[in-house]
Scaffold this active site. Structure first.
Site, PDB file in Angstrom:
ATOM      1  N   LYS A   1      21.759 -24.817   3.039  1.00 27.53           N
ATOM      2  CA  LYS A   1      20.870 -25.892   2.602  1.00 27.53           C
ATOM      3  C   LYS A   1      21.545 -27.228   2.904  1.00 27.53           C
ATOM      4  CE  LYS A   1      17.567 -26.350  -1.162  1.00 27.53           C
ATOM      5  NZ  LYS A   1      16.401 -26.496  -0.295  1.00 27.53           N
TER       6      LYS A   1
ATOM      7  N   ARG B   1      25.099 -20.543  -3.475  1.00 27.14           N
ATOM      8  CA  ARG B   1      24.562 -20.998  -2.182  1.00 27.14           C
ATOM      9  C   ARG B   1      25.139 -22.354  -1.800  1.00 27.14           C
ATOM     10  NH1 ARG B   1      18.194 -20.785  -1.652  1.00 27.14           N
ATOM     11  NH2 ARG B   1      18.383 -22.684  -2.880  1.00 27.14           N
TER      12      ARG B   1
HETATM   13  N1  PLP Z   1      13.560 -22.240   2.716  1.00 29.91           N
HETATM   14  C1  PLP Z   1      13.836 -23.548   2.769  1.00 29.91           C
HETATM   15  C2  PLP Z   1      13.985 -24.173   4.109  1.00 29.91           C
HETATM   16  C3  PLP Z   1      13.973 -24.280   1.591  1.00 29.91           C
HETATM   17  O1  PLP Z   1      14.248 -25.586   1.628  1.00 29.91           O
HETATM   18  C4  PLP Z   1      13.815 -23.646   0.356  1.00 29.91           C
HETATM   19  C5  PLP Z   1      13.994 -24.372  -0.894  1.00 29.91           C
HETATM   20  O2  PLP Z   1      15.011 -24.371  -1.500  1.00 29.91           O
HETATM   21  C6  PLP Z   1      13.518 -22.281   0.349  1.00 29.91           C
HETATM   22  C7  PLP Z   1      13.398 -21.608   1.546  1.00 29.91           C
HETATM   23  C8  PLP Z   1      13.345 -21.552  -0.935  1.00 29.91           C
HETATM   24  O3  PLP Z   1      14.575 -21.317  -1.560  1.00 29.91           O
HETATM   25  P1  PLP Z   1      14.664 -21.170  -3.124  1.00 29.91           P
HETATM   26  O4  PLP Z   1      13.732 -20.075  -3.497  1.00 29.91           O
HETATM   27  O5  PLP Z   1      16.078 -20.791  -3.367  1.00 29.91           O
HETATM   28  O6  PLP Z   1      14.282 -22.463  -3.713  1.00 29.91           O
HETATM   29  C1  COI Z   2      13.265 -26.474  -3.128  1.00 31.60           C
HETATM   30  O1  COI Z   2      12.328 -25.688  -3.196  1.00 31.60           O
HETATM   31  O2  COI Z   2      14.041 -26.654  -4.073  1.00 31.60           O
HETATM   32  C2  COI Z   2      13.533 -27.240  -1.917  1.00 31.60           C
HETATM   33  O3  COI Z   2      14.606 -27.745  -1.798  1.00 31.60           O
HETATM   34  C3  COI Z   2      12.490 -27.398  -0.914  1.00 31.60           C
HETATM   35  C4  COI Z   2      12.172 -28.797  -0.606  1.00 31.60           C
HETATM   36  C5  COI Z   2      11.144 -28.784   0.447  1.00 31.60           C
HETATM   37  C6  COI Z   2      11.717 -29.588  -1.783  1.00 31.60           C
END
Ligand code: PLP
Ligand code: COI
Length: 342
Positions: free
Chosen positions: A184, A82
């Site tokens: 991200k 990602r």
């Molecule tokens: N959506 C957003 C906007 C996020 O910042 C995050 C965190 O990383 C997620 C979703 C969840 O992604 P992940 O499960 O890969 O941490």
């Molecule tokens: C994560 O879950 O790793 C994120 O980056 C989300 C953030 C709001 C802390």
């Protein structure tokens, strides 16, 4: 190995400096070999690309102590992939996947005493990130970049842990159609700051963002994807090009189907149908699965049947299975658990 003297069970989600962090520099078109360093500060040009035009992307993952005392990370290969997608979208160089995984391993290994003990409820949050460090004044990508990884022990993202939260339907958009919502990038989070401060001031824990094109479909929150449960125990999760492809959500979809035998629908989810669901959860690395008890749409309360006291039963089963896999209590699918051996 001795643990740091920290009250692990009462940690919140905030930054706490640990021993070492990893730094690699991209100069003259190539990454240097990188190293662990003690210095937690960065010196850069006043005109660095990250400072002027927000050229920065990041990742988030966690290290866990398993039931049998190993230290592991969860699917770090997907974070590396990602970050690659995020970097390409912002015209940044790619930090190679094998080096990403090795850098994370080195940081966790160097900060072992900060990896919370099994059963404490805390984890070591790991933040890999990359930014344009050379001067940029005309709007263009930087020439030089820095990739870093630091770690910090954390507790639950939402105060109260597994207690259901209340969120509001935001009047602000987090992403644009064909924009950067699916990567991200720091800029997406800057976009959400006014909205989250507004929501907190009004007494809400988070925002539900709608699709920026039509404002009729559920997208995600500022830091997590949505999962809903129907009356007949089906999992429904929004499908959209402008939300972050959450690794937790993708893992939960697999867990729901393959471990719990549940049906899963990944499809557009309309705000108008949210009241038909019986459970709602926010899923992400930081959020794990945080239950939502109430969604407020401009004065209209949408109350989940699961209520404001506890996680709903299906959300709870998903939570127990996912965290069971992460903590080594339940057998993981091939390649999901990465042991830190250094
Ligand atoms: N959506 C957003 C906007 C996020 O910042 C995050 C965190 O990383 C997620 C979703 C969840 O992604 P992940 O499960 O890969 O941490
Ligand atoms: C994560 O879950 O790793 C994120 O980056 C989300 C953030 C709001 C802390």
């Amino acid at each position: 190995m001795e643990h740091k003297d920290i009250d692990w069970s009462n940690l919140d989600f905030s930054y706490r400096k640990t021993n070492k962090r990893y730094v690699a520099d991209y100069k003259d078109g190539a990454w240097n070999e990188g190293a662990l360093v003690e210095d937690d500060t960065i010196t850069m040009s006043e005109c660095a690309g990250v400072l002027q035009y927000a050229q920065t992307v990041f990742e988030g993952l966690k290290a866990y102590t398993t039931e049998d005392g190993r230290i592991v990370t969860f699917r770090p290969d997907l974070n590396a992939e990602r970050l690659e997608a995020s970097a390409k979208r912002l015209e940044m160089p790619v930090f190679p996947k094998d080096r990403f995984i090795k850098a994370v391993d080195e940081v966790v290994g160097a900060n072992r005493e900060f990896v919370p003990p099994y059963g404490s409820g805390a984890t070591l949050y790991i933040r890999p990130y990359m930014f344009g460090i050379s001067p940029v004044i005309g709007v263009s990508p930087a020439r030089d970049y820095q990739f870093r990884v630091f770690s910090t022990p954390v507790g639950p993202y939402f105060k109260g842990g597994a207690k259901p939260i209340t969120i509001k339907v935001s009047d602000f958009d987090r992403a644009a159609p064909h924009g950067t919502g699916n990567i991200k990038a720091g800029l997406n989070y800057a976009m959400s700051l006014h909205a989250i401060v507004t929501a907190h001031n009004e007494g809400y824990d988070e925002n539900m963002y709608l699709d920026p094109g039509t404002r009729t479909k559920v997208e995600e929150t500022g830091g997590a994807n949505f999962l809903f449960v129907t009356k007949d125990n089906k999992i429904v999760t929004p499908k959209s090009d402008s939300i972050l492809p959450s690794i937790t959500r993708r893992s939960l979809v697999y867990v729901a189907k393959e471990y719990l035998g549940l049906e899963v629908e990944e499809r557009p989810v309309y705000l108008s149908e949210v009241g038909d669901f019986v459970e709602c959860g926010l899923c992400g690395t930081a959020a794990v699965i945080s239950p939502v008890g109430k969604i407020v749409d401009h004065g209209r309360d949408i109350c989940m049947a699961s209520g404001m006291d506890d996680m709903g039963p299906v959300t709870k089963e998903l939570y127990n299975t996912l965290t069971g896999i992460q903590m080594g209590r339940i057998d993981a699918p091939e390649g999901w658990i990465h042991e830190i051996k250094n």
